[in-house]
Design a protein around this motif. Structure first.
Motif: not given
Length: 312
Positions: A287-294
């Motif tokens: 989901d591009k609306s969220k940040e990439r995970g660790v």
């Protein structure tokens, strides 16, 4: 039912009183019918009186005054004769059927009795053969004398009993079988079946099979049966057929080599292999609306490539 001079068959049927009684009733019905005087049917009796009256008229020109009386008497007497003659014929047919039905229903008992007699004969033959030792012929028994000669005499008497038991066996089986079954039994006898069980015919000595085919038992065949334990008396046609099928069932062979087991095999579920994570790996961005995970911790490295070698 047929009468028989076979003492073993007579003794076997004597063990079933109902059959003997039914046979006596049928025999008496046959005697009564054969001794009943001959006579004319009512139609034939009337025709005879009529012919006589016509002959009188032709010869004298007068019709007999007692024609009606004579005709009535002849017809009545003929009716009585015909009624009794018909009753005797029916009685003979019915009692014959009753006797045959009693014989058929009691046949297993008679065959079981014959089987017991066969066991007695074989036991006695086994004892006699033990006393004979190496004696195998009548001349040798005479030369040996004593116990050997007595044993040979007992053995020859038992041979006659065996032949009677076998003849009685087939007589009973034929009498309770249909015509197609009788034809099959004749074929089985010709092949040597019906008197030994538990062994294939190929394993039976030829002289014993010949004795079965020709019903020509002798001391040698009796001794073999006594020691083999294979002799028997079938208890019914079905019993005979079952033993014939067992003795003739073909032996199966595997021409394709050894047998293999192709049944499904159950194997344990393999343990899952963990995914490989490299230094350049990132968490997927769904989901591009969220940040990439660790970023995941690496657990694998990329191996160095082999040096290229140029071949001239």
């Amino acid at each position: 039912m047929r009468t028989s001079t076979n003492p073993e068959l007579t003794a076997a049927w004597a063990t079933v009183p109902d059959v003997a009684t039914a046979q006596e009733r049928y025999t008496e019905a046959v005697r009564l019918r054969h001794s009943f005087p001959s006579g004319a049917t009512p139609a034939a009796a009337l025709a005879s009186v009529q012919d006589e009256a016509i002959a009188t008229l032709t010869a004298t020109g007068k019709w007999p005054a007692d024609f009606a009386k004579r005709a009535a008497k002849a017809h009545a007497e003929a009716l009585v004769w015909e009624a009794e003659a018909t009753a005797l014929r029916r009685a003979e047919d019915m009692l014959k059927f009753a006797a045959e039905d009693a014989r058929d229903s009691m046949a297993p008992d008679v065959l079981a009795y014959l089987g017991g007699r066969l066991d007695e004969i074989l036991t006695s033959a086994k004892d006699a053969s033990a006393a004979l030792g190496d004696v195998t012929t009548a001349d040798e028994a005479i030369d040996a004398g004593g116990d050997a000669l007595d044993a040979w005499r007992r053995l020859t008497g038992l041979v006659a009993d065996l032949r009677n038991v076998r003849a009685a066996q087939w007589d009973v089986l034929r009498s309770v079988s249909y015509s197609d079954e009788q034809a099959r039994m004749r074929n089985w006898m010709a092949e040597g079946h019906g008197e030994v069980r538990g062994v294939r015919l190929d394993d039976v000595p030829e002289h014993v099979k010949g004795a079965v085919r020709n019903q020509s038992y002798g001391p040698a065949q009796l001794v073999w049966l006594a020691h083999s334990g294979a002799a028997y008396v079938p208890t019914s046609f079905d019993d005979l057929e079952a033993h014939v099928m067992a003795a003739t069932e073909p032996i199966s062979h595997n021409d394709s080599g050894p047998l293999y087991d192709y049944s499904p095999r159950v194997t344990p579920e393999p343990a899952p292999t963990p995914s490989r994570v490299y230094a350049h790996s990132n968490m997927p961005l769904i989901d591009k609306s969220k940040e990439r995970g660790v970023k995941p911790k690496p657990n694998a490295v990329i191996s160095d490539r082999d040096e290229a070698t140029t071949v001239f």
